[in-house]
Design an enzyme around this catalytic site. Structure first.
Site, PDB file in Angstrom:
ATOM      1  N   GLU A 218       0.835  -1.213   0.000  1.00 54.96           N
ATOM      2  CA  GLU A 218       0.000   0.000   0.000  1.00 54.96           C
ATOM      3  C   GLU A 218       0.865   1.256   0.000  1.00 54.96           C
ATOM      4  OE1 GLU A 218      -3.025  -0.057  -0.601  1.00 54.96           O
ATOM      5  OE2 GLU A 218      -3.923  -1.889   0.195  1.00 54.96           O
ATOM      6  N   ARG A 222       0.846   3.775  -3.323  1.00 51.75           N
ATOM      7  CA  ARG A 222       0.205   5.090  -3.136  1.00 51.75           C
ATOM      8  C   ARG A 222       1.234   6.188  -2.881  1.00 51.75           C
ATOM      9  NH1 ARG A 222      -5.668   3.722  -0.513  1.00 51.75           N
ATOM     10  NH2 ARG A 222      -5.488   1.470  -0.624  1.00 51.75           N
ATOM     11  N   ASP A 362      -5.176  -9.895  -8.101  1.00 51.05           N
ATOM     12  CA  ASP A 362      -5.325  -8.986  -9.245  1.00 51.05           C
ATOM     13  C   ASP A 362      -4.036  -8.446  -9.872  1.00 51.05           C
ATOM     14  OD1 ASP A 362      -4.905  -7.496  -6.924  1.00 51.05           O
ATOM     15  OD2 ASP A 362      -6.707  -6.269  -7.099  1.00 51.05           O
ATOM     16  N   GLU A 531     -11.525   0.578 -10.770  1.00 52.69           N
ATOM     17  CA  GLU A 531     -11.118  -0.398 -11.800  1.00 52.69           C
ATOM     18  C   GLU A 531     -11.916  -0.293 -13.099  1.00 52.69           C
ATOM     19  OE1 GLU A 531     -11.559  -1.184  -8.581  1.00 52.69           O
ATOM     20  OE2 GLU A 531      -9.442  -1.426  -8.046  1.00 52.69           O
ATOM     21  N   THR A 618      -0.366   0.555 -10.297  1.00 57.16           N
ATOM     22  CA  THR A 618      -1.704   0.042  -9.988  1.00 57.16           C
ATOM     23  C   THR A 618      -2.540   1.062  -9.206  1.00 57.16           C
ATOM     24  OG1 THR A 618      -2.892  -1.948  -9.318  1.00 57.16           O
ATOM     25  CG2 THR A 618      -1.183  -1.122  -7.803  1.00 57.16           C
TER      26      THR A 618
HETATM   27  C1  DMJ Z   1      -6.053   0.556  -5.247  1.00 54.24           C
HETATM   28  O1  DMJ Z   1      -5.295   0.761  -4.137  1.00 54.24           O
HETATM   29  C2  DMJ Z   1      -5.275  -0.126  -6.330  1.00 54.24           C
HETATM   30  O2  DMJ Z   1      -5.901   0.063  -7.546  1.00 54.24           O
HETATM   31  C3  DMJ Z   1      -5.090  -1.590  -6.066  1.00 54.24           C
HETATM   32  O3  DMJ Z   1      -4.466  -2.238  -7.123  1.00 54.24           O
HETATM   33  C4  DMJ Z   1      -6.424  -2.250  -5.829  1.00 54.24           C
HETATM   34  N1  DMJ Z   1      -7.188  -1.581  -4.820  1.00 54.24           N
HETATM   35  C5  DMJ Z   1      -7.306  -0.148  -4.880  1.00 54.24           C
HETATM   36  C6  DMJ Z   1      -8.461   0.374  -5.679  1.00 54.24           C
HETATM   37  O4  DMJ Z   1      -9.588  -0.356  -5.685  1.00 54.24           O
END
Ligand code: DMJ
Length: 629
Positions: A218, A222, A362, A531, A618
């Site tokens: 995380e 981020r 994912d 997403e 991501t």
């Molecule tokens: C985000 O932190 C990122 O996209 C991660 O890959 C999946 N979860 C959240 C958004 O839903």
């Protein structure tokens, strides 16, 4: 002996017209023209001849005249699918239309002056201004989200927009500030860029040196990702220089290095190449998650960020450590390229048999293709194994996880909770909706479909994957439009021959797919996730099909209607199937970092952050590709 053809060569040249259906008028005038006229005219009087000429002339005008098509309204021109039927020209002929003077044709213009001057150009311009207006609304939404955060939660990880508090759900590094920073830069909002940038400069280094436990994944996607994008977009290492607001780019880079140096302990403290899940920032110590296992998606979704940091800092240690994980994962046994969602940093082996592309699975698949693209997308490079892993995994997805719902055939990706020998579950997390975008990106490598086809760059498999991407994007969109709020639940189940849930349906009886989609009571929340709009953005860029913009607009309107909080910010919901939906009092950082950014880019010019020059991490932080070693 071959039979004689029933028509002469002349007929063939004439496009076999005489074998096509002809109306009575066509048959009449044609027979006049081809038989009677020829035979009789030698003996006919001048009067009869002139009469025949008049009949012939009238018939000719009627046959060749087509009425002009209807005028395309702005809304129709946007292409909502339904209006296409209205555009079909019926070709009905009236006496009035015959007597009408032909329209004056516009003057001929050189090709490059056409788009702004002719009729089509005007329609395009109108369409353009519709999307400019809509893009502006997304920007306004971002400003509204930021203003709520700034008023009640500045410096906290997340805003609680209903109770007007801040909360530290991610370790206390002001995650919303950093997640939002590059979105503000891309949207050109200098005021927010300056506020967020100044906060980073004044507080983040201190926070990093004092804070406790954070999650490696995380924090990387981020905070580290946000800092690195900000560095590039602010002009660092010959980056884009989108803005002069906020601190100099090196401020972001220095803080990124400081943070990554501490996060590295997750790798270096592990007995294997699989990092531990958590790090205590203040003393750079690393710790496994409770239970000892790491998530597969987490350990494999930090490499874009660590590689880029190595490239711009000139220190290879970040990339070396992070890439060891993917190198090691290459050697592990898989199920047709698919992997279980847990992995042990102690044994270095996958744990359990649960296979899914939703939570914990994912972005493993997402980073396989993106890390390869980042490294230059060469089949000869030392990352080409990632491309092979990706290709094999997508074959596995198609073979083992893709099914169609009944009665209306929505294509979805299910799960194998007990591995290959257990049963198939028709459960699809909203998180899986990243996959359409990833599949499309993997097929064309960021080029438009048109350009990829011109370059002869699409294999049969790429085309198949692109088709699957389009089918899945539709399903993801229908997960929104099936509910009464127009917002998707966190998880949907799909009705199949083997699976049905009596008494549960999609949440809005007016949708065509209400019987295909099942939403269980515990799964009806919406966290403002990105997403689906992420995939719509990628698919729009690649296919240039305007329907993806329209779908994005529908989703944006639903967010505006049900999640906007008047006093500032947007909120998660408890139940998307009920109007008015009850609210959850939380604005996730990715609403500013991802959801609004992707919507803004979807409605804007495709040359902004082009997909063949950047990969989005991501968390939607753009990182340039083809790195300097
Ligand atoms: C985000 O932190 C990122 O996209 C991660 O890959 C999946 N979860 C959240 C958004 O839903």
């Amino acid at each position: 002996m071959s039979k004689r053809l029933p028509y002469t060569n002349k007929d063939v040249d004439y496009d076999n017209a005489k074998f096509r259906h002809r109306s009575f008028i066509q048959a009449f005038t044609q027979s006049l023209a081809t038989s009677n006229l020829k035979r009789d005219c030698t003996s006919c009087s001048t009067g009869k001849f002139l009469l025949l000429l008049l009949v012939f002339g009238l018939a000719y005008v009627m046959l060749t005249h087509t009425s002009p098509g209807p005028i395309v309204s702005d809304n129709q021109a946007i292409g909502d699918g339904k209006s296409e039927n209205n555009l079909i020209t019926k070709g009905r002929i009236t006496l009035k239309s015959l007597l009408r003077r032909p329209p004056r044709l516009p003057p001929r213009l050189p090709p490059d002056s056409k788009s702004s001057s002719n009729k089509i150009g005007h329609v395009n311009q109108d369409v353009g201004s519709v999307w400019t207006t809509r893009q502006k609304k997304v920007k306004d939404a971002f400003i509204h989200a930021w203003s709520g955060y700034k008023s009640y939660a500045m410096g906290f990880d997340e805003l609680m927009p209903l109770s007007h508090h801040g909360v530290d759900g991610l370790g206390g590094l002001g995650a919303t500030v950093v997640d939002a920073l590059d979105t503000a830069m891309i949207m050109g909002i200098d005021e927010v860029t300056a506020e967020a940038g100044s906060w980073v400069e004044a507080h983040l280094a201190k926070r990093i040196s004092e804070k406790g436990q954070v999650n490696l994944f995380e924090t990387t996607i981020r905070v580290l990702g946000g800092l690195l994008s900000a560095y590039h977009l602010r002009g660092g290492e010959k980056g884009m220089n989108l803005t002069n607001a906020g601190p100099e780019p090196d401020v972001y880079l220095d803080i990124a290095k400081n943070l990554a140096d501490r996060l590295l302990s997750a790798f270096t403290s592990s007995p294997t190449s699989i990092p531990l899940s958590d790090v205590i920032l203040r003393d750079s110590s690393a710790h496994p998650a409770p239970g000892g296992l790491s998530s597969t998606s987490e350990v494999s979704t930090v490499q874009l960020e660590f590689n880029y940091l190595s490239s711009v800092s000139g220190d290879q240690k970040y990339s070396v450590e992070a890439m060891k994980t993917l190198d090691h994962m290459k050697t592990l046994p898989k199920v047709e390229g698919l992997v279980p969602i847990y992995i042990s940093p102690h044994s270095g082996q996958f744990s359990g048999e649960n296979i899914r592309l939703g939570s914990r699975g994912d972005s493993y698949y997402e980073y396989l293709i993106k890390v390869w693209l980042q490294s230059g997308a060469s089949h000869e490079s030392n990352t080409s194994y990632l491309y092979k892993m990706y290709v094999e995994a997508m074959k596995g997805v198609k073979h083992l996880l893709v099914r169609k719902s009944i009665p209306n055939g929505l294509v979805f990706v299910g799960e194998l909770p007990n591995g290959l020998n257990g049963g198939f579950s028709p459960k699809m997390d909203h998180l899986v909706c990243f996959l359409p975008g990833t599949l499309a990106l993997g097929a064309t490598k960021g080029l438009t479909k048109e350009k990829a086809m011109l370059n002869n760059a699409l294999s049969f498999e790429d085309i198949e994957n692109l088709k699957l991407a389009e089918d899945l994007a539709k399903t993801c969109f229908e997960m929104y439009s099936v509910t009464s709020t127009g917002l998707a639940p966190e998880i949907a189940y799909f009705h199949t021959e083997e699976f049905s849930e009596q008494g549960l349906e999609g949440g809005n009886k007016s949708s065509e797919y209400v019987n295909d989609i099942i939403i269980k009571p515990a799964d009806r929340h919406n966290l403002l996730r990105p997403e689906t709009v992420e995939s719509l953005f990628v698919l729009y860029r690649i296919t240039e099909d305007p329907k993806y913009r329209e779908w994005g607009w529908q989703i944006f309107k639903a967010f505006e209607k049900y999640t906007r909080v008047e006093t500032g910010g947007y909120t998660s919901l408890d139940d998307v199937t009920y109007v008015p939906p009850s609210k959850r009092d939380k604005m996730e950082t990715f609403f500013l970092g991802e959801t609004l950014k992707y919507l803004y880019l979807l409605f804007g010019d495709s040359s902004v952050v082009p997909l063949d020059k950047f990969v989005f991490n991501t968390e939607a932080h753009p990182i340039p590709i083809n790195l300097k070693k």
